[in-house]
Design an enzyme around this catalytic site. Structure first.
Site, PDB file in Angstrom:
ATOM      1  N   CYS A  43       0.917  -1.078  -0.161  1.00 38.95           N
ATOM      2  CA  CYS A  43      -0.085  -0.186  -0.070  1.00 38.95           C
ATOM      3  C   CYS A  43       0.914   1.328  -0.073  1.00 38.95           C
ATOM      4  O   CYS A  43       0.573   2.269  -0.789  1.00 38.95           O
ATOM      5  CB  CYS A  43      -1.097   0.179   1.211  1.00 38.95           C
ATOM      6  SG  CYS A  43      -1.779   1.576   1.478  1.00 38.95           S
ATOM      7  N   ALA A 181      -5.740  -2.155 -13.620  1.00 36.19           N
ATOM      8  CA  ALA A 181      -5.674  -1.904 -14.879  1.00 36.19           C
ATOM      9  C   ALA A 181      -6.516  -0.508 -15.063  1.00 36.19           C
ATOM     10  O   ALA A 181      -6.079   0.357 -15.898  1.00 36.19           O
ATOM     11  CB  ALA A 181      -6.187  -2.995 -15.760  1.00 36.19           C
ATOM     12  N   ASP A 304      -3.871  -9.842   2.574  1.00 35.11           N
ATOM     13  CA  ASP A 304      -3.861 -10.534   1.247  1.00 35.11           C
ATOM     14  C   ASP A 304      -3.505 -11.762   0.882  1.00 35.11           C
ATOM     15  O   ASP A 304      -3.970 -12.581   0.233  1.00 35.11           O
ATOM     16  CB  ASP A 304      -3.054  -9.577   0.151  1.00 35.11           C
ATOM     17  CG  ASP A 304      -3.658  -8.110  -0.105  1.00 35.11           C
ATOM     18  OD1 ASP A 304      -4.734  -7.823   0.507  1.00 35.11           O
ATOM     19  OD2 ASP A 304      -3.149  -7.546  -1.263  1.00 35.11           O
ATOM     20  N   HIS A 437     -27.777  21.094  -0.665  1.00 36.78           N
ATOM     21  CA  HIS A 437     -27.815  21.530  -2.298  1.00 36.78           C
ATOM     22  C   HIS A 437     -27.004  22.633  -2.539  1.00 36.78           C
ATOM     23  O   HIS A 437     -26.906  23.579  -1.459  1.00 36.78           O
ATOM     24  CB  HIS A 437     -29.542  22.077  -2.329  1.00 36.78           C
ATOM     25  CG  HIS A 437     -29.513  22.261  -3.701  1.00 36.78           C
ATOM     26  ND1 HIS A 437     -29.842  21.437  -4.704  1.00 36.78           N
ATOM     27  CD2 HIS A 437     -29.930  23.801  -4.390  1.00 36.78           C
ATOM     28  CE1 HIS A 437     -30.021  21.926  -5.875  1.00 36.78           C
ATOM     29  NE2 HIS A 437     -30.247  23.367  -5.492  1.00 36.78           N
TER      30      HIS A 437
HETATM   31  P1  NDP Z   1      -8.331  -7.800 -10.127  1.00 33.23           P
HETATM   32  O1  NDP Z   1      -8.566  -9.140  -9.702  1.00 33.23           O
HETATM   33  O2  NDP Z   1      -9.073  -6.776 -10.010  1.00 33.23           O
HETATM   34  O3  NDP Z   1      -8.214  -7.700 -11.962  1.00 33.23           O
HETATM   35  C1  NDP Z   1      -7.407  -8.629 -12.648  1.00 33.23           C
HETATM   36  C2  NDP Z   1      -7.827  -8.455 -14.064  1.00 33.23           C
HETATM   37  O4  NDP Z   1      -6.928  -8.959 -15.017  1.00 33.23           O
HETATM   38  C3  NDP Z   1      -9.160  -8.634 -14.452  1.00 33.23           C
HETATM   39  O5  NDP Z   1      -9.769  -7.628 -15.379  1.00 33.23           O
HETATM   40  C4  NDP Z   1      -9.235  -9.942 -15.134  1.00 33.23           C
HETATM   41  O6  NDP Z   1      -9.926 -10.432 -16.006  1.00 33.23           O
HETATM   42  C5  NDP Z   1      -7.910 -10.126 -15.619  1.00 33.23           C
HETATM   43  N1  NDP Z   1      -6.974 -11.355 -15.947  1.00 33.23           N
HETATM   44  C6  NDP Z   1      -6.838 -12.128 -15.135  1.00 33.23           C
HETATM   45  N2  NDP Z   1      -6.040 -13.237 -15.665  1.00 33.23           N
HETATM   46  C7  NDP Z   1      -6.116 -13.000 -17.025  1.00 33.23           C
HETATM   47  C8  NDP Z   1      -5.369 -13.549 -17.974  1.00 33.23           C
HETATM   48  N3  NDP Z   1      -4.893 -14.626 -17.973  1.00 33.23           N
HETATM   49  N4  NDP Z   1      -5.377 -12.944 -19.191  1.00 33.23           N
HETATM   50  C9  NDP Z   1      -6.134 -11.708 -19.265  1.00 33.23           C
HETATM   51  N5  NDP Z   1      -6.583 -11.248 -18.520  1.00 33.23           N
HETATM   52  C10 NDP Z   1      -6.553 -11.714 -17.146  1.00 33.23           C
HETATM   53  O7  NDP Z   1      -6.918  -7.584  -9.944  1.00 33.23           O
HETATM   54  P2  NDP Z   1      -5.649  -6.301  -9.912  1.00 33.23           P
HETATM   55  O8  NDP Z   1      -4.389  -6.728 -10.381  1.00 33.23           O
HETATM   56  O9  NDP Z   1      -6.417  -5.152 -10.901  1.00 33.23           O
HETATM   57  O10 NDP Z   1      -5.749  -5.881  -8.431  1.00 33.23           O
HETATM   58  C11 NDP Z   1      -5.630  -6.674  -7.539  1.00 33.23           C
HETATM   59  C12 NDP Z   1      -6.309  -6.423  -6.262  1.00 33.23           C
HETATM   60  O11 NDP Z   1      -5.833  -5.292  -5.465  1.00 33.23           O
HETATM   61  C13 NDP Z   1      -7.831  -6.089  -6.411  1.00 33.23           C
HETATM   62  O12 NDP Z   1      -8.778  -7.226  -6.140  1.00 33.23           O
HETATM   63  C14 NDP Z   1      -8.049  -5.167  -5.178  1.00 33.23           C
HETATM   64  O13 NDP Z   1      -8.321  -5.941  -4.139  1.00 33.23           O
HETATM   65  C15 NDP Z   1      -6.615  -4.520  -4.732  1.00 33.23           C
HETATM   66  N6  NDP Z   1      -6.352  -3.136  -5.279  1.00 33.23           N
HETATM   67  C16 NDP Z   1      -7.502  -2.364  -4.668  1.00 33.23           C
HETATM   68  C17 NDP Z   1      -7.328  -1.035  -5.116  1.00 33.23           C
HETATM   69  C18 NDP Z   1      -8.271   0.073  -4.612  1.00 33.23           C
HETATM   70  O14 NDP Z   1      -8.824  -0.209  -3.575  1.00 33.23           O
HETATM   71  N7  NDP Z   1      -8.408   1.243  -5.188  1.00 33.23           N
HETATM   72  C19 NDP Z   1      -6.448  -0.511  -6.199  1.00 33.23           C
HETATM   73  C20 NDP Z   1      -5.593  -1.578  -6.895  1.00 33.23           C
HETATM   74  C21 NDP Z   1      -5.648  -2.924  -6.257  1.00 33.23           C
HETATM   75  P3  NDP Z   1     -11.438 -11.156 -15.556  1.00 33.23           P
HETATM   76  O15 NDP Z   1     -12.320  -9.888 -14.784  1.00 33.23           O
HETATM   77  O16 NDP Z   1     -12.121 -11.618 -16.812  1.00 33.23           O
HETATM   78  O17 NDP Z   1     -11.189 -12.124 -14.671  1.00 33.23           O
END
Ligand code: NDP
Length: 462
Positions: A43, A181, A304, A437
């Site tokens: 973080c 992303a 995590d 408001h």
């Molecule tokens: P996420 O799980 O949110 O997203 C992963 C993304 O990668 C999804 O869109 C997934 O697609 C895609 N994906 C997974 N595997 C593949 C693959 N083999 N090929 C192509 N695409 C793939 O993970 P992040 O890495 O974005 O974030 C991790 C965690 O960190 C989050 O879940 C959250 O808990 C935390 N986080 C929180 C934040 C906040 O609070 N603002 C900011 C950043 C991170 P699909 O959806 O189709 O599975």
């Protein structure tokens, strides 16, 4: 048996630091903590903090553009100097890291700046050669970015790398459609990097409310990200100092940098867990009960690495509750539902708590109160960008089951909405609240008629 420590914590991130500090300072426990990298964890060092500062930096062009709609003339932003920003960012991270370390030292925690492995149920082996024993061990090692497993993926970067780049790429590919992303697409695009985002699904942010996802998906495209849905890279290849990405739709394209934001995995490798009876569950997460206790009574895990709700405040709460329970004789479980979260995109963020409309419909009948509108500030400047305010209400007892906000500062708004919703408030409580408001958030207390009722069969009779 006597131990070197009452508690040994592996990992100096949000959860581990909180547990160590509370156990030592409030309950007088003898605490040791090992951290192999920088104090503060994901973080502070390579996540929420640098990301949010970058989001602020990346907001300038959009704000300047909006101000032109108010009569300001000329290019208001000037040029972004990555080097200046990076130096300031580095200094800020050093400041925070120092605060974390000195907080632990003041609490009397012994810090070991090295990697630690479990040798047995009460013993930890340190990379500096020492072996220490502890009555309790807390594993708080977090997660690590996971790449998708395609040929050439070593040529791709991960989220950690963005914060360390010597210079920004001119053109970048971002893979994924999740939290990281979408936030990184917002940052790169805002800082002037030509950004292509390839996501395999049909709308970003799977798991969030569909109506909000559709607005987030639209926003990415309209703010300048080249968002490609239903597409994933299949192979990366070096092409001089650039990277050639091959996609599953047959296309190939060169980029200066490719970032994978394809999820994170619990960081359980080479932790010596095989020397213990600690059990791993789905995806390699450490299995714990509601007290964060593993299958081994002396070993606990928070954050995590347990893959419950992977958010910093949750890890902090888990670490604090663990310390209260074990060392303070104040047993405290963590409530993992509802938990609010926010995705920091620009200009609009997504804030969310509780059930999505899709989840609520599976549970039974639900009344949906949903309003999409153009907010005063951006509409005046000529923007079509829409805000979403949405409440999901159980018709049987009027309880608010979920709230989803897509709009400017939605993260701030959802934090406040989370208080009454966590208390179990009803729609009548929202209705009884006087509006402020003119604000965007007043919509939450002025939505009188339901937009639709979703029935048990997922139907719509609204
Ligand atoms: P996420 O799980 O949110 O997203 C992963 C993304 O990668 C999804 O869109 C997934 O697609 C895609 N994906 C997974 N595997 C593949 C693959 N083999 N090929 C192509 N695409 C793939 O993970 P992040 O890495 O974005 O974030 C991790 C965690 O960190 C989050 O879940 C959250 O808990 C935390 N986080 C929180 C934040 C906040 O609070 N603002 C900011 C950043 C991170 P699909 O959806 O189709 O599975």
């Amino acid at each position: 048996m006597s131990f070197d420590y009452d508690l040994f914590v592996i990992g100096g991130g949000s959860g581990g630091v909180r547990a160590a500090r509370i156990a030592a300072s409030q309950y007088g426990a003898r605490v040791g903590l090992a951290e192999e990298s920088r104090m503060g964890g994901t973080c502070v060092i390579r996540g929420c903090v640098p990301k949010k500062l970058m989001i602020f930096a990346a907001s300038a062009p959009g704000m300047a553009e909006e101000m032109r709609g108010y009569g300001w003339q000329g290019a208001a932003t000037g040029l972004f100097d990555w080097e200046v920003f990076r130096q300031k960012l580095d200094a800020e991270l050093v400041r925070l890291e120092t605060i974390y370390a000195s907080g632990l030292e003041k609490a009397g925690v012994t810090i070991h700046k090295c990697r630690a492995r479990l040798a047995d149920h009460h013993t930890v082996e340190l990379a500096d050669g020492a072996r220490v024993t502890a009555r309790h061990i807390l594993i708080a090692v977090g997660g690590r970015p996971a790449k998708p497993g395609i040929p050439g993926e070593d040529l791709g970067l991960i989220s950690d790398d963005l914060f360390l780049m010597e210079q920004l790429p001119r053109r970048a590919l971002l893979v994924g459609g999740g939290f990281i992303a979408c936030e990184f697409a917002t940052i790169l695009n805002g800082l002037g990097v030509g950004t292509v985002q390839a996501y395999r699904g049909d709308a970003v942010l799977r798991g969030f409310d569909r109506e909000a996802r559709d607005l987030a998906t639209l926003q990415l495209s309209t703010c300048g990200v080249d968002l490609r849905l239903g597409v994933s890279p299949t192979r990366l290849e070096r092409q001089g100092d650039r990277v050639l990405a091959h996609f599953d739709d047959g296309a190939s394209e060169e980029f200066d940098a490719v970032f994978f934001a394809t999820g994170r995995k619990p960081y359980t490798g080479d932790l010596g867990l095989e020397n213990t009876g600690v059990r791993l569950g789905k995806g390699g997460a450490i299995e714990v009960d509601e007290w964060s206790q593993t299958a081994v009574p002396s070993i606990f895990a928070v954050g995590d690495v347990t893959d419950r709700v992977n958010l910093t405040p949750v890890a902090i709460r888990e670490g604090h509750s663990f310390a209260d329970t074990i060392f303070g004789a104040k047993p405290r479980k963590v409530r993992h539902d509802p938990v609010a979260s926010a995705v920091y995109m620009r200009p609009h963020e997504l804030g969310s708590i509780g059930l999505t409309e899709e989840q609520a419909a599976e549970r039974g009948p639900v009344d949906v109160y949903s309003a999409q509108f153009r907010p005063m500030q951006s509409m005046f400047a000529g923007s079509d960008a829409k805000v979403l305010m949405k409440l999901l209400v159980d018709p049987s007892d009027d309880r608010v089951l979920g709230c989803h906000i897509f709009g400017p500062s939605a993260g701030e708004m959802i934090q406040l909405a989370a208080i009454p919703i966590t208390m179990g408030c009803t729609k009548a409580d929202f209705d009884a609240t006087m509006a402020v408001h003119p604000t965007i958030a007043e919509e939450l207390v002025t939505m009188r008629s339901r937009s639709r009722r979703i029935g048990e069969n997922g139907g719509n009779d609204g």
